[in-house]
Design a protein around this motif. Structure first.
Motif, PDB file in Angstrom:
ATOM      1  N   ALA A 198      49.237  26.718  66.085  1.00  0.00           N
ATOM      2  CA  ALA A 198      49.324  27.500  67.300  1.00  0.00           C
ATOM      3  C   ALA A 198      49.406  28.801  66.586  1.00  0.00           C
ATOM      4  N   ALA A 199      50.328  28.390  65.609  1.00  0.00           N
ATOM      5  CA  ALA A 199      50.939  29.887  64.309  1.00  0.00           C
ATOM      6  C   ALA A 199      49.379  30.143  63.659  1.00  0.00           C
ATOM      7  N   ARG A 200      48.567  29.079  63.035  1.00  0.00           N
ATOM      8  CA  ARG A 200      46.905  29.356  62.778  1.00  0.00           C
ATOM      9  C   ARG A 200      46.298  30.083  63.775  1.00  0.00           C
ATOM     10  N   HIS A 201      46.400  30.119  64.959  1.00  0.00           N
ATOM     11  CA  HIS A 201      45.474  30.200  65.665  1.00  0.00           C
ATOM     12  C   HIS A 201      46.002  31.898  65.953  1.00  0.00           C
ATOM     13  N   THR A 202      46.817  32.265  66.786  1.00  0.00           N
ATOM     14  CA  THR A 202      47.579  33.608  67.039  1.00  0.00           C
ATOM     15  C   THR A 202      48.548  34.458  66.035  1.00  0.00           C
ATOM     16  N   TYR A 203      48.234  34.366  64.730  1.00  0.00           N
ATOM     17  CA  TYR A 203      49.400  34.450  64.207  1.00  0.00           C
ATOM     18  C   TYR A 203      48.347  36.367  63.826  1.00  0.00           C
ATOM     19  N   ASP A 204      48.817  37.482  63.755  1.00  0.00           N
ATOM     20  CA  ASP A 204      48.071  38.576  63.348  1.00  0.00           C
ATOM     21  C   ASP A 204      48.856  39.797  62.053  1.00  0.00           C
ATOM     22  N   PRO A 205      48.132  39.109  61.023  1.00  0.00           N
ATOM     23  CA  PRO A 205      48.771  39.474  59.929  1.00  0.00           C
ATOM     24  C   PRO A 205      49.185  41.440  59.950  1.00  0.00           C
ATOM     25  N   LYS A 206      48.423  42.099  60.887  1.00  0.00           N
ATOM     26  CA  LYS A 206      47.698  43.471  60.315  1.00  0.00           C
ATOM     27  C   LYS A 206      49.732  43.677  61.111  1.00  0.00           C
ATOM     28  N   HIS A 212      49.536  36.798  71.824  1.00  0.00           N
ATOM     29  CA  HIS A 212      50.084  35.565  73.048  1.00  0.00           C
ATOM     30  C   HIS A 212      49.819  34.418  72.883  1.00  0.00           C
ATOM     31  N   ALA A 213      47.381  34.402  72.884  1.00  0.00           N
ATOM     32  CA  ALA A 213      47.196  33.568  72.715  1.00  0.00           C
ATOM     33  C   ALA A 213      45.970  33.491  72.617  1.00  0.00           C
ATOM     34  N   CYS A 214      44.859  32.536  71.920  1.00  0.00           N
ATOM     35  CA  CYS A 214      43.841  32.713  71.034  1.00  0.00           C
ATOM     36  C   CYS A 214      42.527  31.352  71.764  1.00  0.00           C
ATOM     37  N   ASP A 215      41.556  32.543  72.222  1.00  0.00           N
ATOM     38  CA  ASP A 215      40.606  30.652  72.291  1.00  0.00           C
ATOM     39  C   ASP A 215      39.658  30.980  71.470  1.00  0.00           C
ATOM     40  N   VAL A 216      40.056  29.722  71.137  1.00  0.00           N
ATOM     41  CA  VAL A 216      38.724  28.986  70.026  1.00  0.00           C
ATOM     42  C   VAL A 216      37.738  29.503  69.623  1.00  0.00           C
ATOM     43  N   GLU A 220      35.752  34.735  76.120  1.00  0.00           N
ATOM     44  CA  GLU A 220      37.011  34.633  76.560  1.00  0.00           C
ATOM     45  C   GLU A 220      36.238  36.458  76.361  1.00  0.00           C
ATOM     46  N   ARG A 221      36.876  37.247  78.017  1.00  0.00           N
ATOM     47  CA  ARG A 221      36.389  39.000  77.720  1.00  0.00           C
ATOM     48  C   ARG A 221      37.440  39.034  76.660  1.00  0.00           C
ATOM     49  N   TRP A 222      38.811  38.797  76.729  1.00  0.00           N
ATOM     50  CA  TRP A 222      40.285  39.145  76.924  1.00  0.00           C
ATOM     51  C   TRP A 222      40.088  38.563  74.761  1.00  0.00           C
ATOM     52  N   ALA A 223      38.862  38.110  74.448  1.00  0.00           N
ATOM     53  CA  ALA A 223      39.668  37.669  73.291  1.00  0.00           C
ATOM     54  C   ALA A 223      38.694  38.646  71.995  1.00  0.00           C
ATOM     55  N   GLY A 228      39.474  35.764  67.783  1.00  0.00           N
ATOM     56  CA  GLY A 228      38.800  35.307  69.356  1.00  0.00           C
ATOM     57  C   GLY A 228      41.129  35.005  69.553  1.00  0.00           C
ATOM     58  N   GLN A 229      41.568  36.283  69.338  1.00  0.00           N
ATOM     59  CA  GLN A 229      42.719  35.741  69.345  1.00  0.00           C
ATOM     60  C   GLN A 229      43.066  37.359  70.682  1.00  0.00           C
ATOM     61  N   SER A 230      44.220  37.531  71.648  1.00  0.00           N
ATOM     62  CA  SER A 230      44.016  38.018  72.693  1.00  0.00           C
ATOM     63  C   SER A 230      44.839  39.852  72.608  1.00  0.00           C
ATOM     64  N   LYS A 231      44.807  40.544  73.175  1.00  0.00           N
ATOM     65  CA  LYS A 231      44.958  41.922  72.675  1.00  0.00           C
ATOM     66  C   LYS A 231      46.889  41.977  71.970  1.00  0.00           C
ATOM     67  N   HIS A 232      47.706  41.430  72.097  1.00  0.00           N
ATOM     68  CA  HIS A 232      48.825  42.323  72.568  1.00  0.00           C
ATOM     69  C   HIS A 232      49.996  40.403  71.846  1.00  0.00           C
ATOM     70  N   SER A 233      50.824  41.104  71.913  1.00  0.00           N
ATOM     71  CA  SER A 233      51.926  39.774  71.347  1.00  0.00           C
ATOM     72  C   SER A 233      53.073  39.867  72.594  1.00  0.00           C
ATOM     73  N   TRP A 234      52.622  39.647  73.318  1.00  0.00           N
ATOM     74  CA  TRP A 234      53.766  39.554  74.740  1.00  0.00           C
ATOM     75  C   TRP A 234      54.822  39.035  74.586  1.00  0.00           C
TER      76      TRP A 234
END
Length: 407
Positions: A198-206, A212-216, A220-223, A228-234
């Motif tokens: 989960a850390a590898r897929h969702t971490y945003d270094p910027k 919140h999530a990642c579509d590997v 998905e339209r949100w990815a 593949g990451q979602s737009k924000h940190s919820w």
């Protein structure tokens, strides 16, 4: 619709026949906050199946979250009515053959696993074999639960290839505890992998946050088409993830390979929580990577989750003791900004996001406007449960101070 209405519309008729008919409808303000919140919930919802605003039976993560926290209060302070309240839900939902009402294994939803954690405690107390069978049934879901190529569980079958931080909390602590209690030592590596994956897929270094999530599969339209990451940190997704660490680590042996990597990630999360804490209130925002932005708001479920995770993380030695100051400031901020007490002493916690997700039939885009415009309500179990857990940690800390002061 408000929780008070849903839970109390049958109060006048049910209470006469309820196990809580002798339970006072006033809450003593001299009691610890954890006990006061438990008693308040039991007044609002005289039958435990009514938790989470439910008008009918449901097997889902919120009941497990609250009832687990209530059993922790029972373990610390006693009061058999609290235990009986949790037992009533277990006894209602778990059939004699170990099947569970409203649970469909073939849905492959991690959300259905979380309530299994409090069943461990019920089985331990009752020794009723139906609970052991129910635990085995939920554990068997994980054997066939769909996964990505790296072994990460899908959040749900209906969300293919998607990893949500929420899902780590829903599945991994149960998985770890089942392995511990049943000596299934080979499972620890898989449990640890869920956290690292989960850390590898969702971490945003910027922005130095976990999204919140990642579509590997990146379909998905949100990815994001690249990550593949979602737009924000919820906020609450980060809260679930933080709580998953401190709860699962209770059951993972210190010598287990990869446990040290879990601690590295949890320390990173702790540093993010500290950095994003509102300096004035000690609280945290609904959308973490937009903290302080117009329309964003200080939200109670993520705030209580962060405070609990920091308190427990310090107590267990997972993070530096300096984080205790962050937790204390956050806890006081919760009391000052989210907690309300009525004339009968009944405690409420305000300003919780009711729900937030991604995709689905009524499509959730995961953009900023989506998160800040979801329903906000009082006494949501996703704030109530972590508030009880955070309060227990605070109360344990006060005991330590009393002991020190007496020396």
């Amino acid at each position: 619709m408000k929780k008070n209405f849903i839970c109390n519309f049958i109060l006048s008729g049910l209470l006469l026949f309820s196990p809580l008919s002798m339970f006072a409808q006033r809450v003593d303000s001299n009691l610890p906050w954890s006990v006061r919140m438990v008693e308040s919930e039991m007044i609002r919802c005289p039958e435990s199946w009514q938790l989470d605003f439910q008008p009918k039976l449901k097997w889902d993560y919120c009941h497990g979250l609250e009832l687990q926290s209530m059993l922790d209060v029972y373990d610390r302070y006693g009061n058999r009515k609290i235990y009986d309240y949790a037992l009533a839900y277990a006894d209602t939902m778990v059939n004699a053959d170990g099947t569970i009402k409203m649970y469909k294994r073939e849905e492959y939803s991690l959300d259905r696993i979380n309530s299994g954690k409090f069943i461990f405690r019920i089985y331990e107390q009752t020794k009723d074999e139906k609970y052991k069978k129910a635990l085995a049934l939920m554990r068997s879901q994980l054997d066939e639960h769909p996964r990505n190529a790296d072994g990460g569980f899908w959040h749900k079958k209906i969300y293919p290839n998607q990893v949500w931080l929420d899902g780590i909390y829903m599945g991994a602590p149960f998985y770890a505890e089942y392995a511990f209690r049943n000596n299934q030592v080979d499972d620890y590596a898989d449990v640890i992998n869920q956290f690292l994956m989960a850390a590898r897929h969702t971490y945003d270094p910027k922005n130095d946050v976990y999204r919140h999530a990642c579509d590997v599969s990146r379909k998905e339209r949100w990815a994001d088409p690249v990550t593949g990451q979602s737009k924000h940190s919820w906020g609450r997704a980060m809260g679930w993830y933080a709580m998953a660490f401190v709860d699962a680590l209770d059951f993972i042996p210190k010598h287990e390979a990869g446990r040290d990597s879990m601690l590295v990630i949890f320390n990173k999360i702790a540093s993010q929580i500290k950095r994003l804490q509102d300096s004035k209130t000690g609280l945290w925002y609904q959308v973490l990577d937009k903290s302080g932005a117009p329309g964003n708001y200080l939200e109670s479920s993520c705030s209580t989750m962060f405070v609990y995770s920091l308190f427990k993380g310090v107590r267990k030695g997972y993070i530096d003791k300096s984080y205790l100051e962050v937790a204390v400031k956050g806890y006081k901020g919760i009391l000052d900004n989210f907690i309300e007490v009525d004339k009968n002493g009944v405690v409420s916690i305000t300003k919780a996001c009711a729900v937030a997700g991604l995709g689905g039939k009524v499509y959730r885009s995961g953009d900023y406007d989506y998160y800040i415009n979801e329903t906000i309500r009082n006494n949501d179990p996703k704030a109530v449960g972590p508030f009880i857990l955070a309060s227990l940690e605070w109360e344990r800390l006060q005991d330590v101070k009393v002991i020190v002061n007496r020396k």
